[in-house]
Design a protein around this motif. Structure first.
Motif, PDB file in Angstrom:
ATOM      1  N   PRO A 193      38.523  39.195  37.383  1.00  0.00           N
ATOM      2  CA  PRO A 193      38.009  40.552  37.565  1.00  0.00           C
ATOM      3  C   PRO A 193      39.040  41.600  37.170  1.00  0.00           C
ATOM      4  O   PRO A 193      40.214  41.281  37.029  1.00  0.00           O
ATOM      5  CB  PRO A 193      37.770  40.622  39.069  1.00  0.00           C
ATOM      6  N   PRO A 194      38.589  42.846  37.002  1.00  0.00           N
ATOM      7  CA  PRO A 194      39.555  43.928  36.838  1.00  0.00           C
ATOM      8  C   PRO A 194      40.356  44.069  38.131  1.00  0.00           C
ATOM      9  O   PRO A 194      39.834  43.772  39.206  1.00  0.00           O
ATOM     10  CB  PRO A 194      38.692  45.167  36.600  1.00  0.00           C
ATOM     11  N   HIS A 195      41.584  44.528  37.999  1.00  0.00           N
ATOM     12  CA  HIS A 195      42.420  44.707  39.188  1.00  0.00           C
ATOM     13  C   HIS A 195      42.322  46.113  39.742  1.00  0.00           C
ATOM     14  O   HIS A 195      42.842  46.397  40.810  1.00  0.00           O
ATOM     15  CB  HIS A 195      43.882  44.378  38.862  1.00  0.00           C
ATOM     16  N   ILE A 196      41.708  46.983  38.956  1.00  0.00           N
ATOM     17  CA  ILE A 196      41.567  48.369  39.371  1.00  0.00           C
ATOM     18  C   ILE A 196      40.115  48.574  39.766  1.00  0.00           C
ATOM     19  O   ILE A 196      39.209  48.331  38.966  1.00  0.00           O
ATOM     20  CB  ILE A 196      41.944  49.319  38.219  1.00  0.00           C
ATOM     21  N   LEU A 197      39.908  49.005  41.007  1.00  0.00           N
ATOM     22  CA  LEU A 197      38.547  49.077  41.535  1.00  0.00           C
ATOM     23  C   LEU A 197      38.226  50.480  42.036  1.00  0.00           C
ATOM     24  O   LEU A 197      39.129  51.254  42.356  1.00  0.00           O
ATOM     25  CB  LEU A 197      38.379  48.076  42.686  1.00  0.00           C
ATOM     26  N   GLY A 202      35.888  49.043  47.757  1.00  0.00           N
ATOM     27  CA  GLY A 202      36.669  48.952  48.985  1.00  0.00           C
ATOM     28  C   GLY A 202      35.808  49.200  50.210  1.00  0.00           C
ATOM     29  O   GLY A 202      36.017  48.588  51.254  1.00  0.00           O
ATOM     30  N   TYR A 203      34.827  50.044  50.050  1.00  0.00           N
ATOM     31  CA  TYR A 203      33.934  50.360  51.167  1.00  0.00           C
ATOM     32  C   TYR A 203      33.075  49.145  51.519  1.00  0.00           C
ATOM     33  O   TYR A 203      32.955  48.763  52.680  1.00  0.00           O
ATOM     34  CB  TYR A 203      33.036  51.546  50.806  1.00  0.00           C
ATOM     35  N   ILE A 227      44.283  49.608  43.418  1.00  0.00           N
ATOM     36  CA  ILE A 227      44.578  48.283  42.895  1.00  0.00           C
ATOM     37  C   ILE A 227      44.254  47.272  43.966  1.00  0.00           C
ATOM     38  O   ILE A 227      44.610  47.452  45.131  1.00  0.00           O
ATOM     39  CB  ILE A 227      46.060  48.181  42.501  1.00  0.00           C
ATOM     40  N   LEU A 228      43.564  46.233  43.589  1.00  0.00           N
ATOM     41  CA  LEU A 228      43.006  45.347  44.606  1.00  0.00           C
ATOM     42  C   LEU A 228      44.069  44.663  45.460  1.00  0.00           C
ATOM     43  O   LEU A 228      45.082  44.195  44.957  1.00  0.00           O
ATOM     44  CB  LEU A 228      42.031  44.339  43.991  1.00  0.00           C
ATOM     45  N   GLU A 232      39.099  39.115  46.802  1.00  0.00           N
ATOM     46  CA  GLU A 232      37.878  39.212  47.617  1.00  0.00           C
ATOM     47  C   GLU A 232      37.187  40.547  47.350  1.00  0.00           C
ATOM     48  O   GLU A 232      35.961  40.611  47.242  1.00  0.00           O
ATOM     49  CB  GLU A 232      38.237  39.107  49.109  1.00  0.00           C
ATOM     50  N   THR A 233      37.972  41.605  47.278  1.00  0.00           N
ATOM     51  CA  THR A 233      37.401  42.933  47.108  1.00  0.00           C
ATOM     52  C   THR A 233      36.559  43.002  45.840  1.00  0.00           C
ATOM     53  O   THR A 233      35.497  43.633  45.823  1.00  0.00           O
ATOM     54  CB  THR A 233      38.514  43.986  47.040  1.00  0.00           C
ATOM     55  N   ALA A 234      37.012  42.347  44.802  1.00  0.00           N
ATOM     56  CA  ALA A 234      36.246  42.347  43.556  1.00  0.00           C
ATOM     57  C   ALA A 234      35.059  41.391  43.660  1.00  0.00           C
ATOM     58  O   ALA A 234      33.927  41.750  43.326  1.00  0.00           O
ATOM     59  CB  ALA A 234      37.143  41.944  42.390  1.00  0.00           C
TER      60      ALA A 234
END
Length: 426
Positions: A193-197, A202-203, A227-228, A232-234
RNA sequence: GGAGGAAUACCCAAGUGGUCGAAGGGGGCGGUUUCGAAAACCGUUAGUGGGGUCAUGCUCCAGCCAGGGUUCGAAUCCCUGUUCCUCCGCCA
């Protein structure tokens, strides 16, 4: 997100459940606001229906050459009557949301109440090795074996970081590949995944708004991005705002990413080396399941994490976390902890959790059941594994009197057959 | 980074202020026909969130990328954002 209906219908249950999580919750404001919300909603909707009815009559009146002035006057009266209520409704709804969204997930009923000290170890593997020679810690070993360069890391980045060098880099990569191959063998889909979200990610994961200060925010991006802190966040956002067909569940994903966290630093002086840093490597598993399927998925993921540690031959234990030590968003968490001889304690290498509906509610992640009804998915996540404690554990647990370290069997094929890491001459 | 264009239901797509819960086509589903199928024809097919009600029924509110705004009335006009496409610039 805790189900607001549950709060309204069984406030005592919710209060008791949150108390187990050491969370003091007063449902009264939410109950009061909800009553008010319903009042306002019904009032506003009744007036809106009337407004719509009047508005629809205007074209006909015009067509038949009638006078629309009386209708307009009626509409004007309605609008002025409802304006205040509409504003209050918006305000009340925002207040309710703000109160509910910060609540942590409710713990499963079978969890012990309390915090860290109430965790229950229930599975143990291997011996806590007793050394018949002066044991070295992983920082010393990593340096003498030429695996890690802390000094140059401080130069190019700062404290709380390290550089994997030479065989250290390859050992790290070997670990990651060992994990990846295991997940592929188990039928999990690999994701990079991208590391920038964005904020919504995040919500949905449940990290925001509570933990906004614990992640790194990018400067100069609008809307703001972070940045993650974990893959999991992604992964848990892959199906945000989607309704998945029943036959596509469970969905099993894993991703390798570095994890970026502000928490680094020492919290304890002994957390040297790579026990806690701003950036560490982790392979993360995430499953989306039906509501009935999440317990089995949880067991599966715990077993997978155990198998990975066990395959390396490391001494470890599994803890069932007390309610208060489970992550904010999680209903249940088991930690897999590996023995770190130099510290004389077990440190987490994997945390497997079931969020149940909590994240799905926040991100509208749903599926259609056999009756065509939409339901919230259950989401689960688990590290499989984080390298930053496994790496030190390998060095410390498998060190020998001559300062060398035996490479665990499953990693050798990724290291060109190297069986032992030997000290380098200075 | 700059300049344009686009976003409508499962898919494609019409719609530029007024009964638009949104034409048309495809697809799906049901049927007629057939021994069966294809084709043809007929019918049907908006999901979602939230209210009301004893009601798997009926009904109300919201909903045409998202959020605001203008208006008695918005898919249609205005503002902001997001994503995608085209062109230009820059570049590991």
């Amino acid at each position: 997100m805790v189900d607001i209906k549950l709060i309204l219908e069984k406030p005592d249950y919710v209060v008791a459940a949150l108390k187990k999580k050491l969370w003091d919750f007063d449902p009264e404001p939410i109950i009061e606001l909800s009553k008010r919300r319903l009042e306002l909603l019904q009032k506003v909707e009744t007036i809106k229906a009337e407004h719509n009815r009047l508005t629809k009559s205007i074209p006909q009146i015009k067509k038949s050459g009638g006078d629309i002035a009386p209708v307009m006057a009626e509409i004007k009266a309605l609008v002025s009557k409802t304006k205040e209520d509409e504003d209050e409704l918006k305000d009340v709804e925002a207040k309710i949301k703000a109160l509910v969204e910060v609540l942590p997930n409710l713990p499963d009923d079978d969890l012990e109440p309390g915090g860290k000290e109430d965790n229950v170890p229930f599975y143990h593997f291997g011996e806590e090795r007793v050394f018949d020679f002066p044991m070295k810690n992983h920082v010393e070993l990593a340096e003498s074996l030429g695996l890690i360069d802390y000094k140059r890391a401080a130069k190019i980045s700062g404290s709380g970081t390290w550089i994997y060098t030479n065989l250290g880099a390859r050992l790290e990569w070997a670990l990651l590949n060992y994990f990846i191959d295991a997940h592929l063998a188990d039928g999990y889909e690999m994701i990079l995944p991208p590391h920038i979200l964005n904020y919504d990610s995040g919500y949905t994961a449940g990290q925001f708004p509570k933990f906004e200060d614990d992640v790194f925010w990018l400067e100069g991006s609008e809307p703001r991005k972070f940045i993650l802190p974990t893959a999991e966040t992604a992964l848990v956002n892959l199906h945000r705002n989607e309704i998945l067909p029943l036959n596509e569940l469970p969905r099993k994903y894993f991703a390798y990413t570095p994890c970026y966290r502000k928490e680094a630093g020492s919290y304890r002086t002994e957390e040297r080396g790579m026990i806690r840093g701003y950036q560490f490597d982790k392979v993360e598993m995430v499953q989306y399941t039906t509501q009935e399927g999440s317990d089995a998925a949880f067991e599966e993921m715990v077993n997978k994490a155990k198998a990975l540690v066990e395959g390396l031959g490391l001494t470890y234990q599994v803890d069932k976390l007390a309610a208060g030590d489970c992550s904010h968003s999680m209903a249940r968490t088991y930690d897999i902890e590996v023995w770190i001889p130099s510290m004389g304690i077990y440190k987490e290498v994997s945390s497997v959790s079931n969020a149940r509906e909590y994240q799905a509610r926040r991100g509208m992640i749903r599926y259609r059941d056999e009756n065509g009804k939409t339901k919230y998915c259950h989401t689960l996540n688990g590290s499989g594994l984080a390298t930053s404690r496994v790496f030190p554990a390998i060095l410390e647990q498998f060190q020998q009197a001559d300062g060398s370290v035996v490479v665990p069997l499953p990693l050798r094929k990724y290291l060109g057959g190297i069986e032992v890491l030997k000290p380098i001459k200075k």
